[in-house]
Design a protein around this motif. Structure first.
Motif, PDB file in Angstrom:
ATOM      1  N   MET A   1     -50.264 -49.229  -9.932  1.00 35.67           N
ATOM      2  CA  MET A   1     -50.009 -47.823  -9.629  1.00 35.67           C
ATOM      3  C   MET A   1     -51.250 -47.138  -9.068  1.00 35.67           C
ATOM      4  N   ARG A   2     -51.088 -45.925  -8.570  1.00 34.64           N
ATOM      5  CA  ARG A   2     -52.159 -45.205  -7.887  1.00 34.64           C
ATOM      6  C   ARG A   2     -53.329 -44.883  -8.815  1.00 34.64           C
ATOM      7  N   ASP A   3     -54.494 -44.675  -8.209  1.00 33.63           N
ATOM      8  CA  ASP A   3     -55.692 -44.339  -8.980  1.00 33.63           C
ATOM      9  C   ASP A   3     -55.626 -42.933  -9.568  1.00 33.63           C
ATOM     10  N   ASP A   4     -54.890 -42.039  -8.903  1.00 34.95           N
ATOM     11  CA  ASP A   4     -54.864 -40.645  -9.343  1.00 34.95           C
ATOM     12  C   ASP A   4     -53.653 -40.315 -10.209  1.00 34.95           C
ATOM     13  N   ILE A   5     -52.967 -41.323 -10.710  1.00 37.00           N
ATOM     14  CA  ILE A   5     -51.804 -41.075 -11.560  1.00 37.00           C
ATOM     15  C   ILE A   5     -52.228 -40.392 -12.856  1.00 37.00           C
ATOM     16  N   LYS A   6     -51.456 -39.417 -13.288  1.00 38.69           N
ATOM     17  CA  LYS A   6     -51.743 -38.735 -14.557  1.00 38.69           C
ATOM     18  C   LYS A   6     -51.103 -39.545 -15.679  1.00 38.69           C
ATOM     19  N   VAL A   7     -51.907 -39.897 -16.696  1.00 34.31           N
ATOM     20  CA  VAL A   7     -51.463 -40.839 -17.722  1.00 34.31           C
ATOM     21  C   VAL A   7     -51.585 -40.222 -19.112  1.00 34.31           C
ATOM     22  N   TYR A   8     -50.532 -40.396 -19.916  1.00 37.10           N
ATOM     23  CA  TYR A   8     -50.524 -39.931 -21.301  1.00 37.10           C
ATOM     24  C   TYR A   8     -49.992 -41.070 -22.165  1.00 37.10           C
ATOM     25  N   ASN A   9     -50.801 -41.500 -23.137  1.00 42.09           N
ATOM     26  CA  ASN A   9     -50.415 -42.588 -24.037  1.00 42.09           C
ATOM     27  C   ASN A   9     -50.308 -42.010 -25.449  1.00 42.09           C
TER      28      ASN A   9
ATOM     29  N   CYS B   1     -39.925 -41.078 -34.566  1.00 41.03           N
ATOM     30  CA  CYS B   1     -38.630 -41.235 -33.913  1.00 41.03           C
ATOM     31  C   CYS B   1     -38.276 -40.093 -32.966  1.00 41.03           C
ATOM     32  N   SER B   2     -38.939 -38.965 -33.086  1.00 43.62           N
ATOM     33  CA  SER B   2     -38.610 -37.818 -32.236  1.00 43.62           C
ATOM     34  C   SER B   2     -39.507 -37.737 -31.008  1.00 43.62           C
ATOM     35  N   ALA B   3     -40.258 -38.804 -30.734  1.00 47.47           N
ATOM     36  CA  ALA B   3     -41.314 -38.727 -29.718  1.00 47.47           C
ATOM     37  C   ALA B   3     -40.812 -38.684 -28.282  1.00 47.47           C
ATOM     38  N   SER B   4     -39.607 -39.167 -27.997  1.00 47.56           N
ATOM     39  CA  SER B   4     -39.176 -39.166 -26.596  1.00 47.56           C
ATOM     40  C   SER B   4     -39.021 -37.737 -26.078  1.00 47.56           C
ATOM     41  N   LEU B   5     -38.591 -36.822 -26.934  1.00 46.78           N
ATOM     42  CA  LEU B   5     -38.490 -35.427 -26.494  1.00 46.78           C
ATOM     43  C   LEU B   5     -39.871 -34.784 -26.367  1.00 46.78           C
ATOM     44  N   ILE B   6     -40.846 -35.273 -27.138  1.00 44.50           N
ATOM     45  CA  ILE B   6     -42.228 -34.816 -26.969  1.00 44.50           C
ATOM     46  C   ILE B   6     -42.741 -35.262 -25.602  1.00 44.50           C
ATOM     47  N   SER B   7     -42.406 -36.485 -25.212  1.00 39.73           N
ATOM     48  CA  SER B   7     -42.800 -37.003 -23.896  1.00 39.73           C
ATOM     49  C   SER B   7     -42.144 -36.194 -22.786  1.00 39.73           C
ATOM     50  N   ILE B   8     -40.854 -35.876 -22.953  1.00 40.00           N
ATOM     51  CA  ILE B   8     -40.155 -35.059 -21.962  1.00 40.00           C
ATOM     52  C   ILE B   8     -40.813 -33.688 -21.842  1.00 40.00           C
ATOM     53  N   ASN B   9     -41.216 -33.119 -22.984  1.00 37.78           N
ATOM     54  CA  ASN B   9     -41.864 -31.817 -22.985  1.00 37.78           C
ATOM     55  C   ASN B   9     -43.203 -31.854 -22.253  1.00 37.78           C
ATOM     56  N   ALA B  10     -43.941 -32.960 -22.404  1.00 39.31           N
ATOM     57  CA  ALA B  10     -45.213 -33.119 -21.689  1.00 39.31           C
ATOM     58  C   ALA B  10     -44.975 -33.128 -20.177  1.00 39.31           C
ATOM     59  N   VAL B  11     -43.945 -33.832 -19.751  1.00 38.50           N
ATOM     60  CA  VAL B  11     -43.598 -33.868 -18.327  1.00 38.50           C
ATOM     61  C   VAL B  11     -43.148 -32.490 -17.854  1.00 38.50           C
ATOM     62  N   GLN B  12     -42.342 -31.823 -18.659  1.00 38.56           N
ATOM     63  CA  GLN B  12     -41.849 -30.486 -18.320  1.00 38.56           C
ATOM     64  C   GLN B  12     -43.009 -29.525 -18.065  1.00 38.56           C
TER      65      GLN B  12
ATOM     66  N   ILE C   1     -46.043 -30.296 -17.104  1.00 36.31           N
ATOM     67  CA  ILE C   1     -46.725 -30.677 -15.848  1.00 36.31           C
ATOM     68  C   ILE C   1     -45.952 -30.139 -14.650  1.00 36.31           C
ATOM     69  N   PHE C   2     -44.626 -30.204 -14.738  1.00 36.22           N
ATOM     70  CA  PHE C   2     -43.788 -29.720 -13.641  1.00 36.22           C
ATOM     71  C   PHE C   2     -43.973 -28.227 -13.386  1.00 36.22           C
ATOM     72  N   LYS C   3     -44.410 -27.482 -14.379  1.00 37.37           N
ATOM     73  CA  LYS C   3     -44.581 -26.037 -14.228  1.00 37.37           C
ATOM     74  C   LYS C   3     -45.747 -25.684 -13.308  1.00 37.37           C
ATOM     75  N   THR C   4     -46.687 -26.598 -13.139  1.00 38.61           N
ATOM     76  CA  THR C   4     -47.882 -26.304 -12.335  1.00 38.61           C
ATOM     77  C   THR C   4     -48.070 -27.252 -11.150  1.00 38.61           C
ATOM     78  N   HIS C   5     -47.194 -28.263 -11.024  1.00 34.47           N
ATOM     79  CA  HIS C   5     -47.312 -29.214  -9.920  1.00 34.47           C
ATOM     80  C   HIS C   5     -45.951 -29.401  -9.240  1.00 34.47           C
ATOM     81  N   LYS C   6     -45.922 -29.296  -7.917  1.00 38.07           N
ATOM     82  CA  LYS C   6     -44.688 -29.453  -7.160  1.00 38.07           C
ATOM     83  C   LYS C   6     -44.481 -30.915  -6.751  1.00 38.07           C
ATOM     84  N   ASN C   7     -43.208 -31.254  -6.490  1.00 36.09           N
ATOM     85  CA  ASN C   7     -42.844 -32.551  -5.901  1.00 36.09           C
ATOM     86  C   ASN C   7     -43.456 -33.736  -6.647  1.00 36.09           C
ATOM     87  N   VAL C   8     -43.168 -33.782  -7.945  1.00 37.54           N
ATOM     88  CA  VAL C   8     -43.732 -34.814  -8.819  1.00 37.54           C
ATOM     89  C   VAL C   8     -42.629 -35.747  -9.318  1.00 37.54           C
TER      90      VAL C   8
END
Length: 467
Positions: A156-164, A170-181, A183-190
């Motif tokens: 993958m690209r060198d400038d990819i934003k990564v969160y581990n 068990c509720s972590a997938s919605l936490i991951s979705i929230n993290a993406v959400q 990012i979408f608020k401040t970055h277009k076309n992601v």
């Protein structure tokens, strides 16, 4: 000139306000969070846990006494899980008491490569088009990180934003979705890739503490890769649009914090403790979460009806105490929700949520069948439930889906999705959806071990033919 000046004086503020409004609408347009596609992982058939093999796994744990044998087998009998679920390879080969780092990493990579490959191929995206990667595996922290292993494999690209993310439960997938959400608020076309699973290879408990051996009955191998975007150009290709998401965390309360925790038993063996206060902690977290998300997902008429009913009950409280009885008003979630995607934490969890939300068996069917077929796959469970609804062709354009999950911490996270287009595609359920729900949800463990429930523990012994 004076007239022009006066005209400009009055019109310029209006134009400026119009400009701000258009700018706000443009920003909101690019902040939407869509799911383009998702892929649930189905391990190979050689990783299935048959009834007989489960008996062998229990039998070879030399730390269990007769009381623990009976307790564990009774727990399996009432778990709601079939013999079609999957386990890590080290457990199948009898090495659950001495896992290696290679066991953990190979378990994860088998899931990564299968699910991400299928997802990227179906969506016709290359790894270089992924701008954000969020990986959630709660109970395995590797160096380099699991996210780094994915980046290295797919170049993958060198400038990819990564969160581990680790330790989110068990509720972590919605936490991951929230993290993406966010990012979408401040970055277009992601484009973002969320990868969620759990590592069972190093986390199988081999002791005899009852509060810790229960986890072995419920947790099974699985995982899900989810592709999200805020690209307006891809809107018509999307499956779901995120309407709202609410996270509740009761970690500040000691009782909630300690009810679901990884710890050591008296012999120093690491396991996952499920305490007696867990139901109470889950109820409190659920109530607080629902208080916040309910006004966001239900129509005003239902909120007003509930408010009026509550007021009338309060006014009639004195007369009720003298002999009458006014039933407690209940919110009708079905006025704003078409489908309920519930975490498959166990049969009791599904029953409890169903009772709290006044859901029908039709509403609970996706969660029950997911628990039966795949078990509790931790944070990825929600997506198997969603897959069941899709495979059953329940999801129509405009439908609203309410997701709710629980996790260690103690956390309760929920969200609402809107179906963007009619869905009914093939997925992880493809080979068995026609047989669900079965006419008779027979429990193979009950058929094999049900007699244990009436057995006298003083003379209890597992016959060789069951092993």
């Amino acid at each position: 000139m004076e007239m022009i000046s006066m005209l400009l004086l009055y019109t310029l503020p209006l134009f400026y306000l119009l400009f701000l409004l258009l700018k706000f609408l443009h920003q909101k347009k690019h902040q939407s969070c869509y799911i383009l596609d998702y892929e649930c992982f189905k391990p190979s058939d050689d990783r299935k846990l048959s009834t007989k093999f489960c008996g062998k796994i229990i039998r070879r744990n030399q730390n269990l006494g007769l009381n623990e044998y009976k307790f564990l087998l009774k727990a399996i009998v009432s778990s709601g899980i079939s013999e079609q679920t999957y386990a890590p390879r080290n457990i199948l080969s009898g090495r659950e008491d001495c896992p290696t780092i290679d066991d953990s990493l190979s378990e994860m990579e088998e899931f990564f490569h299968d699910s991400i490959d299928k997802l990227l191929k179906r969506s016709k995206l290359s790894p270089s088009e992924i701008d954000v990667l969020v990986v959630n595996i709660s109970m395995l922290a590797a160096v380099p990180s699991l996210a780094s292993r994915i980046i290295n494999h797919y170049k993958m690209r060198d400038d990819i934003k990564v969160y581990n993310l680790t330790g989110m439960g068990c509720s972590a997938s919605l936490i991951s979705i929230n993290a993406v959400q966010n990012i979408f608020k401040t970055h277009k076309n992601v484009c973002a890739l969320v990868v969620t699973s759990e590592s069972l290879s190093p986390n199988w408990y081999t002791g005899n503490n009852r509060s810790m051996i229960l986890a072995n009955c419920l947790f099974r191998s699985g995982g899900c890769a989810i592709l999200l975007t805020n690209k307006v150009a891809l809107k018509k290709k999307a499956m779901f649009k995120l309407k709202c998401l609410v996270r509740t965390h009761h970690g500040a309360r000691d009782e909630s914090y300690g009810c679901c925790i990884q710890t050591e038993d008296e012999q120093g063996r690491i396991g996952f403790h499920l305490g007696k206060t867990l139901p109470k902690a889950a109820t409190r977290a659920c109530i607080d979460n629902l208080k916040e998300i309910t006004p966001k997902i239900l129509p005003l008429r239902e909120l007003l009806r509930f408010a009026v009913a509550s007021f009338i009950r309060k006014m009639n409280k004195n007369s009720s105490a003298k002999g009458g009885s006014t039933p407690r008003p209940v919110i009708n979630f079905k006025t704003g929700v078409d489908h309920f995607c519930l975490h498959t934490g166990g049969k009791a969890v599904i029953d409890g949520i169903g009772q709290s939300l006044c859901l029908s068996e039709y509403d609970l069917e996706p969660a029950r069948m997911t628990l039966h077929r795949f078990g509790n796959t931790s944070a990825s469970s929600l997506w198997y439930v969603l897959g069941y609804m899709e495979a059953k062709k329940r999801l129509k354009k405009g439908d609203k889906i309410f997701m709710i999950s629980f996790g260690a911490g103690f956390k309760c996270n929920s969200c609402m999705w809107e179906v963007v287009r009619d869905l009914g595609d093939t997925n992880v359920w493809e080979d068995c959806i026609e047989s669900y729900p079965p006419q008779n949800l027979a429990n193979p463990f009950m058929e094999t071990y049900g007699w244990i429930q009436n057995e006298d523990i003083s003379t209890f012994k597992i016959p060789d033919e069951y092993l």
